[in-house]
Design an enzyme around this catalytic site. Sequence first.
Site, PDB file in Angstrom:
ATOM      1  N   LYS A   1       0.653  -1.185   0.112  1.00  0.00           N
ATOM      2  CA  LYS A   1       0.112   0.000  -0.070  1.00  0.00           C
ATOM      3  C   LYS A   1       0.787   1.528   0.060  1.00  0.00           C
ATOM      4  O   LYS A   1       0.627   2.181  -0.802  1.00  0.00           O
ATOM      5  CB  LYS A   1      -1.077  -0.125   1.312  1.00  0.00           C
ATOM      6  CG  LYS A   1      -1.912   1.011   1.102  1.00  0.00           C
ATOM      7  CD  LYS A   1      -3.043   0.997   1.939  1.00  0.00           C
ATOM      8  CE  LYS A   1      -2.790   0.796   3.530  1.00  0.00           C
ATOM      9  NZ  LYS A   1      -2.754   2.150   4.032  1.00  0.00           N
TER      10      LYS A   1
ATOM     11  N   ASP B   1      -6.710   1.481   0.510  1.00  0.00           N
ATOM     12  CA  ASP B   1      -6.945   1.513   1.837  1.00  0.00           C
ATOM     13  C   ASP B   1      -8.209   1.142   2.687  1.00  0.00           C
ATOM     14  O   ASP B   1      -8.925   0.521   1.767  1.00  0.00           O
ATOM     15  CB  ASP B   1      -6.475   2.921   2.739  1.00  0.00           C
ATOM     16  CG  ASP B   1      -7.625   3.919   2.430  1.00  0.00           C
ATOM     17  OD1 ASP B   1      -8.554   3.580   1.497  1.00  0.00           O
ATOM     18  OD2 ASP B   1      -7.494   4.952   3.062  1.00  0.00           O
TER      19      ASP B   1
END
Length: 217
Positions: free
Chosen positions: A124, A142
Amino acid sequence: MTRRMTNAAVEGFFAALELSNPEPEGELDWSSPFTLLVAVVLSAQATDVGVNKATRRLFPIADTPQKMLALGEEGVRDCIKTIGLFNAKAKNVIALSAKLIEEHGGEVPRDRADLEALPGVGRKTANVVLNIAFGEPTIAVDTHLFRLANRTGMASGKTPLAVEQALLKRVPAHYMQHVHHWLILHGRYICKARKPECWRCVARAFCNYPDKTPSVS
Ligand code: SF4
């Protein structure tokens, strides 16, 4: 379960988000790939507002890997002790600074594998840095993106990686650069976890969520 959005609806959804916010920006403060990387590493399980408060203390004295090493782990910890997991994060910031100097001449690499090899950096974080600092068409999934993609029928998946891959296939190329920010901001302020504010959602017409909240009027 939400019905899958058609390709035309995905296009419409992003066209609506673009119209309401043509140049979306994230809410973390940064001024270079290195400060962006550090801010994103610090943002795990912390709010952007909380991270910005901490980096307002940290970045004026340490905005390069060299200065971060000079500040030392204790100094970093002192600056960021108001955010969650600060001990582990201080350790990672020092270790990643050392690795950037040793292996990348003090620069943040524009390469996923190199980024993910840095302490405290996962997929991420690498996606955020590649997208925001280097303009790569990556999508960092997210909690907001994960919820929104599944809820709307845009891209379903049981894991962040599955949603990321589904989004990469579905989002038209001309929206890719801003997908991350559009969906984060939309999820944070409109398509909220407990009660999405569908009555004021600009993309409402394109969303297939069966439990849209009704108008408040
Ligand atoms: S209509 Fe509601 S559920 Fe659908 S994207 Fe908008 S806020 Fe989210």
